[in-house]
Write an enzyme that holds these catalytic residues in place. Structure first.
Site, PDB file in Angstrom:
ATOM      1  CG  ASP A   1      -1.706   1.237   1.433  1.00  0.00           C
ATOM      2  OD1 ASP A   1      -1.717   2.076   0.518  1.00  0.00           O
ATOM      3  OD2 ASP A   1      -2.332   1.380   2.496  1.00  0.00           O
TER       4      ASP A   1
ATOM      5  CE  LYS B   1      -1.427   7.212  -3.413  1.00  0.00           C
ATOM      6  NZ  LYS B   1      -1.969   6.365  -2.331  1.00  0.00           N
TER       7      LYS B   1
ATOM      8  CD  GLU C   1      -4.778   3.714  -2.216  1.00  0.00           C
ATOM      9  OE1 GLU C   1      -5.601   4.531  -1.771  1.00  0.00           O
ATOM     10  OE2 GLU C   1      -3.625   4.030  -2.556  1.00  0.00           O
TER      11      GLU C   1
ATOM     12  CG  ASP D   1      -9.277   4.532   0.765  1.00  0.00           C
ATOM     13  OD1 ASP D   1      -8.678   5.173   1.645  1.00  0.00           O
ATOM     14  OD2 ASP D   1      -8.691   3.871  -0.107  1.00  0.00           O
TER      15      ASP D   1
END
Lengths: 534, 184
Positions: free
Chosen positions: A10, A72, A173, A195
């Site tokens: 992850d 990211k 994810e 999420d």
């Protein structure tokens, strides 16, 4: 079963996590200090060594210019995008413009592409896995937000390759979280994965039918995450300090970082204890030479008011996902919370209120994604599956519509969002000039029919077909979205059935040579075990 | 691996271009929504590329990939009532062979088609279009002789254009010497 191994990673905005299936059970692999999650922070030390993880996080203040975090947020973006401009204002490291509007990060006298930074985080995850397993690890499934576009997915895959990993698959994810939740449970349910990560927000609606995990719809916001909650606290602290002392803490890089850390800490505390006492002794010195402390108390109520609109935004995305799946909130059997910020009581209460049911508490929001990725990694290595069938099937969708630019700044939809992948669609283009030897097609992703409101994936140029009078040559262009959610485009002369040569222009991505060069650089960098001098 | 399965993969991937979506999912055309979903899950368990990911046989993987992409394509259309109705009409009609693969009639596409049609009507070559436009203008103003010259020039560039011929026909019929006393 083969003796090969693949891990699930992850790769988060703030924290990363690595897991593997051992004896049929997915497990998070801790590092030597027993930590399960690792800050996605890369700190460049003197020489060729880098420090990655929770220890590197301390360097955000002490070695600010050479410490890169939240990379990211920048991956797969164009230099001119809003996100990059925003990052430039708040990040202590240098964000530069690269070739083809790409983004580069300057550290000392070196320049790195964003995937190279992510590759260092992946390298650390690989090293953690290798130490924990006592063997070499070369294959991995890496996760990305469901709402990532093709550029961002491609860049994530590139990061894996640069780190010396064979990326078996990029999976979403929320889908990974659903897999970790439903794997081996033999349930038939409609679930929603909420999420909220450090930098992105995703909602996926899935239907689980025993071994089949069908994503019905996904929606998201790649500009919304836990960082934005920290920002609200930071802004409040800074404004208050400005009023009290006439000094703006945001003007100084050191103060800004101290402020950021105080903000994050306060968010965690207020979530856990209902109140946060913020104290940063000696944050700055007044012009008169008096050392000033940052001291504040943040009450739960006050925090909730500060972030209410951010919370509201997540439910707008939920509305959108439910609508795409033709469901209402009442149709959902279970809600899974993923990501650190979902620990906040304000989120839990709001989710409970929206879905009229208690979100599941038996999944760890920080680890569930890596666990799901490891299940998928093991599945992709299972040679026996071809014969006996898989233990689980992931049926995922593309989050954004794929379009081509047409005349006058408009676009034409080729593949609609929420279409199951892998998928392909062909479209025929004819030449518009006599003697035309090239066909150019601009491919974009997004929901607007205006090209400038969509994200550019690249301009494809086809050549090597017959040259004839206008309208005489028909080129069939095939748009394919592979199981990673990555777009491939190919073309064929319809009459001769000959494949046309394809080249990509205007892409922010790395070339094959860039990747190979970066891989060598990456291999030459040593991961520091602990901070220099500590 | 099971020989029967390999044979099935081979024959299915070869026949793919002749199958309609109902045949791809192996459901009757009257199948209920639940049946479509069950069939999709069944075909996914059989042909999902992940099942074969660990194998080294590129050819098999390629075939599986082609089949599965078509399974997804079929499901996308058949799970949507509106698209499904249109598709069923398409493949039940005389154009079946051409309409096995559903195409979205997007608004922009329709517009594009209209534009193309208009282009065909007005001529496909720049000179043909130019002369035809001039001929139309002259004909409307009743200047028959220049109109006739222009449309004949247009026909030189596009001898097969039916619309041009039609105009020439009309001009010839309307020429003043055929009807010299007509009061305009």
């Amino acid at each position: 079963m083969s003796d090969d191994i693949a891990v699930g990673i992850d790769l988060g905005t703030s924290y990363s996590c690595v897991a593997a299936v051992l004896d049929g059970k997915p497990q998070v692999l801790p590092n030597e200090w027993g930590e399960h999650t690792h800050a996605s922070v890369v700190s460049f030390l003197d020489g060729a060594s880098v420090l990655v993880g929770n220890n590197a996080k301390k360097n955000i203040i002490t070695n600010a210019e050479n410490t890169v975090y939240s990379a990211k947020r920048l991956i797969g973006r164009f230099y001119f995008s809003d996100e990059v401009k925003k990052a430039q204002a708040v990040m202590p490291y240098r964000i530069l413009e690269g070739p083809n509007n790409g983004v580069r990060i300057g550290v000392g006298d070196k320049v790195f592409a964003v995937p190279e930074i992510s590759a260092l985080v992946l390298k650390e995850m690989k090293a953690i896995a290798e130490t924990a397993l006592g063997r070499e690890v070369r294959k991995a499934v890496v996760t990305c937000p469901a709402y990532f576009n093709d550029n961002q997915r491609q860049a994530t895959k590139d990061a894996g390759r640069i780190a010396g990993l064979e990326v078996l698959r990029i999976i979403n994810e929320p889908t990974a979280a659903a897999l970790a939740y439903g794997f081996g449970k033999d349930i038939s349910q409609r679930i929603c994965v909420y999420d909220l990560g450090g930098g992105t927000f995703d909602v996926s609606i899935l239907e689980i039918g025993k071994d089949v995990f069908e994503v019905l719809a996904t929606a998201g916001d790649t500009y919304l995450g836990g960082d934005d909650f920290d920002d609200r606290i930071m802004a409040w602290l800074a404004d208050d300090f400005l009023k009290a002392h006439g000094l703006d803490l945001r003007q100084n890089r050191f103060c800004l970082q101290a402020l950021k850390e105080a903000g994050e800490q306060a968010k965690i505390e207020v979530g856990r204890d209902g109140v946060a006492d913020i104290l940063v002794p000696g944050i700055c010195r007044s012009p008169e030479g008096v050392v000033l402390d940052l001291k504040q108390r943040l009450a739960g109520e006050q925090f909730n008011r500060m972030v209410m609109d951010l919370v509201q935004r997540t439910f707008k995305v939920c509305d959108e996902a439910l609508q795409s799946a033709h469901f209402t909130a009442a149709d959902i059997d279970a809600v899974i919370l993923v990501g650190g910020p979902t620990r906040l009581p304000i989120i839990r209460q709001s989710v409970r209120h929206y879905f009229q049911r208690e979100p599941l508490t038996d999944v760890d929001p920080d680890q569930v994604v890596a666990l799901g990725a490891s299940i998928q990694a093991a599945a992709l290595l299972d040679r026996g599956a071809a014969e006996a069938g898989q233990a689980s099937y992931l049926l995922d969708v593309t989050p954004l519509s794929l379009r081509v630019a047409t005349v006058g700044g408009y676009t034409e939809k080729i593949i609609a969002k929420n279409t199951p992948i892998p998928i392909e669609k062909a479209k025929t283009f004819t030449t518009s000039r006599d003697g035309q030897d090239k066909v150019r097609i601009r491919v974009v992703q997004g929901e607007s029919n205006r090209v400038e409101e969509c994200e550019l994936l690249g301009e494809f140029e086809f050549s090597g077909f017959r040259v004839s009078t206008r309208g005489d040559v028909s080129i069939e262009v095939t748009f394919e979205i592979d199981p990673n959610g990555i777009v491939n485009v190919s073309a064929m002369d319809l009459e001769t059935k000959k494949r046309a040569t394809t080249s990509i222009n205007l892409s922010s991505g790395l070339t094959e040579q860039d990747i190979l060069r970066a891989r060598d650089t990456n291999a030459g960098m040593e991961l520091a075990v602990r901070p220099a001098g500590a | 691996m099971d020989v029967n399965f390999l044979l099935e993969v081979e024959s299915r991937s070869q026949a793919l271009e002749e199958l309609d979506y109902f045949e791809v999912l192996r459901v009757p055309t009257a199948a209920a929504a639940a049946e479509i979903k069950a069939a999709y899950y069944r075909e996914s368990r059989l042909f999902h590329p992940d099942r074969f990911a660990a194998l080294d046989t590129a050819e098999l993987k390629d075939r599986i990939g082609r089949i599965y992409r078509r399974v997804n394509e079929a499901y996308t259309v058949l799970r949507d009532d509106v698209k499904r109705a249109r598709y069923l009409a398409d493949v039940s009609g005389p154009d079946r062979a051409r309409k096995l693969r559903f195409t979205e009639a997007e608004e922009s596409q329709v517009k594009q088609e209209q534009k193309q049609k208009l282009e065909e009507v007005l001529g496909q070559t720049p000179n043909g279009r130019k002369f035809y436009a001039a001929a139309l203008k002259d004909a409307e103003a009743g200047r028959w002789e220049p109109a006739e010259r222009a449309v004949k020039s247009a026909l030189m560039y596009e001898p097969g254009n039916a619309r041009f011929k039609e105009l020439l026909d009309r001009i010839e019929k309307s020429k003043p010497r055929l009807d010299p006393f007509k009061i305009r």
